[in-house]
Write a protein that holds these residues in place. Structure first.
Motif, PDB file in Angstrom:
ATOM      1  N   ALA A 196       1.829  -3.969   1.368  1.00  0.00           N
ATOM      2  CA  ALA A 196       0.548  -3.414   0.925  1.00  0.00           C
ATOM      3  C   ALA A 196      -0.422  -3.273   2.091  1.00  0.00           C
ATOM      4  CB  ALA A 196      -0.049  -4.308  -0.160  1.00  0.00           C
ATOM      5  N   VAL A 197      -0.505  -4.305   2.903  1.00  0.00           N
ATOM      6  CA  VAL A 197      -1.409  -4.274   4.061  1.00  0.00           C
ATOM      7  C   VAL A 197      -0.937  -3.250   5.080  1.00  0.00           C
ATOM      8  CG1 VAL A 197      -2.358  -5.646   5.957  1.00  0.00           C
ATOM      9  CG2 VAL A 197      -2.082  -6.677   3.689  1.00  0.00           C
ATOM     10  N   LEU A 198       0.380  -3.222   5.337  1.00  0.00           N
ATOM     11  CA  LEU A 198       0.941  -2.303   6.333  1.00  0.00           C
ATOM     12  C   LEU A 198       0.644  -0.852   5.992  1.00  0.00           C
ATOM     13  CD1 LEU A 198       2.949  -2.005   8.822  1.00  0.00           C
ATOM     14  CD2 LEU A 198       4.694  -1.583   7.074  1.00  0.00           C
ATOM     15  N   TRP A 199       0.900  -0.457   4.740  1.00  0.00           N
ATOM     16  CA  TRP A 199       0.755   0.949   4.392  1.00  0.00           C
ATOM     17  C   TRP A 199      -0.707   1.357   4.221  1.00  0.00           C
ATOM     18  CZ3 TRP A 199       4.188   4.551   5.097  1.00  0.00           C
ATOM     19  CH2 TRP A 199       5.537   4.183   5.193  1.00  0.00           C
ATOM     20  N   THR A 200      -1.559   0.429   3.816  1.00  0.00           N
ATOM     21  CA  THR A 200      -2.991   0.742   3.779  1.00  0.00           C
ATOM     22  C   THR A 200      -3.518   0.979   5.186  1.00  0.00           C
ATOM     23  OG1 THR A 200      -3.297  -0.578   1.768  1.00  0.00           O
ATOM     24  CG2 THR A 200      -5.257  -0.104   3.078  1.00  0.00           C
ATOM     25  N   PHE A 207      -2.695   4.675  -3.755  1.00  0.00           N
ATOM     26  CA  PHE A 207      -1.446   5.437  -3.679  1.00  0.00           C
ATOM     27  C   PHE A 207      -0.242   4.504  -3.651  1.00  0.00           C
ATOM     28  CE2 PHE A 207       1.443   7.420  -0.292  1.00  0.00           C
ATOM     29  CZ  PHE A 207       2.240   8.066  -1.218  1.00  0.00           C
ATOM     30  N   LYS A 208      -0.272   3.505  -2.779  1.00  0.00           N
ATOM     31  CA  LYS A 208       0.849   2.579  -2.668  1.00  0.00           C
ATOM     32  C   LYS A 208       0.941   1.647  -3.877  1.00  0.00           C
ATOM     33  CE  LYS A 208       2.972   3.924   0.899  1.00  0.00           C
ATOM     34  NZ  LYS A 208       4.400   4.347   0.792  1.00  0.00           N
ATOM     35  N   PHE A 209      -0.200   1.354  -4.514  1.00  0.00           N
ATOM     36  CA  PHE A 209      -0.184   0.542  -5.731  1.00  0.00           C
ATOM     37  C   PHE A 209       0.631   1.236  -6.818  1.00  0.00           C
ATOM     38  CE2 PHE A 209      -2.053  -0.092  -9.959  1.00  0.00           C
ATOM     39  CZ  PHE A 209      -1.821  -1.454 -10.135  1.00  0.00           C
ATOM     40  N   ILE A 210       0.340   2.514  -7.039  1.00  0.00           N
ATOM     41  CA  ILE A 210       1.042   3.257  -8.085  1.00  0.00           C
ATOM     42  C   ILE A 210       2.511   3.439  -7.722  1.00  0.00           C
ATOM     43  CG2 ILE A 210       1.140   5.451  -9.327  1.00  0.00           C
ATOM     44  CD1 ILE A 210      -1.891   5.732  -8.729  1.00  0.00           C
ATOM     45  N   GLN A 211       2.756   3.821  -6.474  1.00  0.00           N
ATOM     46  CA  GLN A 211       4.130   4.062  -6.042  1.00  0.00           C
ATOM     47  C   GLN A 211       4.983   2.800  -6.130  1.00  0.00           C
ATOM     48  OE1 GLN A 211       5.193   4.688  -1.763  1.00  0.00           O
ATOM     49  NE2 GLN A 211       5.775   6.743  -2.444  1.00  0.00           N
ATOM     50  N   SER A 212       4.417   1.676  -5.708  1.00  0.00           N
ATOM     51  CA  SER A 212       5.201   0.446  -5.659  1.00  0.00           C
ATOM     52  C   SER A 212       5.448  -0.146  -7.038  1.00  0.00           C
ATOM     53  CB  SER A 212       4.511  -0.587  -4.755  1.00  0.00           C
ATOM     54  OG  SER A 212       3.179  -0.818  -5.168  1.00  0.00           O
ATOM     55  N   ILE A 213       4.506   0.015  -7.971  1.00  0.00           N
ATOM     56  CA  ILE A 213       4.728  -0.550  -9.305  1.00  0.00           C
ATOM     57  C   ILE A 213       5.822   0.229 -10.037  1.00  0.00           C
ATOM     58  CG2 ILE A 213       3.040   0.756 -10.678  1.00  0.00           C
ATOM     59  CD1 ILE A 213       2.242  -1.970 -11.924  1.00  0.00           C
ATOM     60  N   TYR A 262       6.401   9.209  -9.596  1.00  0.00           N
ATOM     61  CA  TYR A 262       7.738   9.774  -9.400  1.00  0.00           C
ATOM     62  C   TYR A 262       8.277   9.459  -8.013  1.00  0.00           C
ATOM     63  CZ  TYR A 262      11.437  13.141  -8.546  1.00  0.00           C
ATOM     64  OH  TYR A 262      12.628  13.726  -8.195  1.00  0.00           O
ATOM     65  N   SER A 263       7.407   9.519  -7.010  1.00  0.00           N
ATOM     66  CA  SER A 263       7.857   9.206  -5.641  1.00  0.00           C
ATOM     67  C   SER A 263       8.359   7.767  -5.555  1.00  0.00           C
ATOM     68  CB  SER A 263       6.732   9.452  -4.634  1.00  0.00           C
ATOM     69  OG  SER A 263       5.722   8.455  -4.711  1.00  0.00           O
ATOM     70  N   GLY A 264       7.777   6.867  -6.367  1.00  0.00           N
ATOM     71  CA  GLY A 264       8.254   5.489  -6.396  1.00  0.00           C
ATOM     72  C   GLY A 264       9.611   5.366  -7.057  1.00  0.00           C
ATOM     73  N   LEU A 265       9.823   6.099  -8.149  1.00  0.00           N
ATOM     74  CA  LEU A 265      11.112   6.054  -8.840  1.00  0.00           C
ATOM     75  C   LEU A 265      12.238   6.594  -7.969  1.00  0.00           C
ATOM     76  CD1 LEU A 265      10.163   7.283 -12.448  1.00  0.00           C
ATOM     77  CD2 LEU A 265      10.395   4.930 -11.636  1.00  0.00           C
ATOM     78  N   GLU A 266      11.991   7.738  -7.324  1.00  0.00           N
ATOM     79  CA  GLU A 266      13.070   8.309  -6.519  1.00  0.00           C
ATOM     80  C   GLU A 266      13.238   7.566  -5.196  1.00  0.00           C
ATOM     81  OE1 GLU A 266      12.703  10.408  -3.710  1.00  0.00           O
ATOM     82  OE2 GLU A 266      10.539  10.669  -3.642  1.00  0.00           O
TER      83      GLU A 266
END
Length: 454
Positions: free
Chosen positions: A113-117, A397-403, A254-258
């Motif tokens: 989370a910290v890295l991508w933010t 963005f990363k919150f939604i993708q990662s969950i 969707y980007s998180g699922l794929e």
């Protein structure tokens, strides 16, 4: 040095740092379920899918506090410390224990989370409206070289190996740990962009330094660190419910699922196909290389096409959806339905056609190409729409993708392949429609801005 050249150099260094780190981490994620199946120990009971579900679950929750961390210690230090935790996770596989494996999973979720933010912040403050698309493509292409180098190493190391021995495992993960550490130290080569040209607003530039006077993040230049952290957290929460972010949330999901499918599930499926012969395990590496080629090609081409928004983002996203749908259909025809959850010995089942290595690797390429279409355009539109608030925007963005990635890794333990593909198709279609709506709003903002500057 010319300010624009300095910012471009920062983007290139950022890309190389992530390339080294994710050469190690993405390769680790691609092979860990296969390695765990081959691990000969009665004391270890871990699951690669479960570990990745923990990582992305913690990742999603930690994204709400990540902007606070980046605000307090700055993006460079944030990326370095996060990189060390990534390296620790990889090192666990040298001599794995269940408790250390899952503990490291939790820690790397926080670090991610910290890295991508921090990465999103550095990308944005080194870009302008006219260069954000180009820089997103450059960064994405450089980072995705990680799939090429890491998986080429796996192919060479495991070629002809039906079973992965303890020596094979240790050799691979010692090498990957060292490679990850190299990437960590590259982040210290990134230089601060000149204040007068770093961005449209002093808001984004302020997150590069702890003593910022950004009024929207800090109440005063001498406010306490706790106050800074709280204000950044509140801003991230407010960002989550903006119209633009809500529209983008489906395509981000969707980007998180794929991401889960191409980085963890598909390689495991290929390795489980006994029809591919004794090279099935080493084909995981070749599959990763093909994914990387697709990512690199897509990141470079679509990043350049998006320069100055000449062609818009919607055609690229539509191409990504079509590319993925073709890949999903071919995978459905070529790979056995029980491949994601097959035991260590693999599956003897076949799908609807005689299993083909060529078709499997073509699908790997298409998965990477489609993924680059979505991610370069998501990075671009978020960097444009939320330019003045980049850190909280990329955190959301990363919150939604990662969950969604965590959810996908969880159900990958149980669902057969055709059900996983159906979920990807439905969410991918809905995500593309919602992206179109968000892009039309972004274009309206850009036209209004251009009109106002005349």
């Amino acid at each position: 040095m010319d300010p624009e050249r300095k910012k471009l150099l920062n983007i290139i260094i950022l890309g190389f740092g992530f390339m080294f780190m994710f050469t190690a981490f993405q390769t680790c994620g691609n092979i860990e379920q296969t390695v765990i199946k081959s691990f000969n120990s009665t004391e270890f009971h871990g699951s690669g899918y479960t570990s990745m579900a923990i990582i992305y679950g913690v990742f999603s929750a930690s994204n709400l506090i990540a902007p606070s961390v980046v605000t307090v210690i700055g993006p460079q230090v944030s990326m370095f410390v996060s990189g060390l935790l990534y390296s620790a996770y990889i090192a666990v596989f040298i001599n794995p224990f269940t408790w250390s494996f899952y503990t490291a999973s939790v820690l790397v979720g926080i670090a991610a989370a910290v890295l991508w933010t921090a990465q999103g912040n550095v990308l944005t403050i080194n870009s302008t409206d006219s260069t954000i698309g180009r820089n997103s493509g450059i960064f994405w292409s450089l980072m995705q070289f990680s799939l090429f180098f890491g998986n080429l190493y796996i192919y060479c190391a495991w070629h002809g190996h039906v079973h992965i021995t303890d020596k094979d495992r240790r050799t691979v993960f010692i090498s990957l740990t060292v490679i990850s550490l190299v990437g960590c130290f590259l982040f210290f080569l990134i230089r601060k962009p000149d204040p007068e040209s770093s961005s449209r607003s002093e808001v984004t530039e302020s997150l590069l330094q702890t003593d910022s006077n950004d009024a929207s993040i800090l109440s005063a230049s001498h406010s306490s660190l706790c106050s800074k952290a709280l204000d950044a957290f509140i801003k991230a929460c407010k960002m989550f419910v903006t119209k633009e972010m809500l529209l983008l949330s489906v395509s981000i999901g969707y980007s998180g699922l794929e991401l889960t499918f191409y980085s963890g599930v598909y390689g495991t499926c290929i390795g489980a196909m006994t029809s591919f012969g004794t090279d099935a395990k080493s084909l995981i590496g070749i599959s990763g290389i093909c994914i990387g080629i697709g990512e690199i090609l897509g990141g470079g081409v679509f990043g350049m096409l998006n320069k100055n928004h000449r062609f818009g983002r919607n055609p690229v996203v539509l191409l990504g959806l079509i590319t993925h749908f073709v890949a999903f259909f071919l995978i459905f025809l070529n790979i056995a339905s029980d491949a994601p959850i097959a035991p260590e010995r693999g599956t003897d089942l076949e799908a609807f056609i005689s299993p083909s290595v060529g078709v499997a690797l073509l699908c790997s390429f298409l998965l990477g190409l489609g993924d680059s279409c979505f991610n370069t355009q998501l990075l671009s539109i978020i960097g444009f729409v939320f330019h003045d608030n980049s850190a909280p925007a990329f955190a959301v963005f990363k919150f939604i993708q990662s969950i969604t990635a965590a959810l996908a890794f969880y159900y990958s333990n149980y669902l057969l392949l055709h059900w996983q593909l159906l979920i990807l198709i439905v969410v991918g279609f809905l995500g593309t429609i919602s992206f179109f709506a968000a892009e039309w709003r972004a274009e309206s903002i850009r036209r209004d801005s251009d009109y106002g500057s005349i």
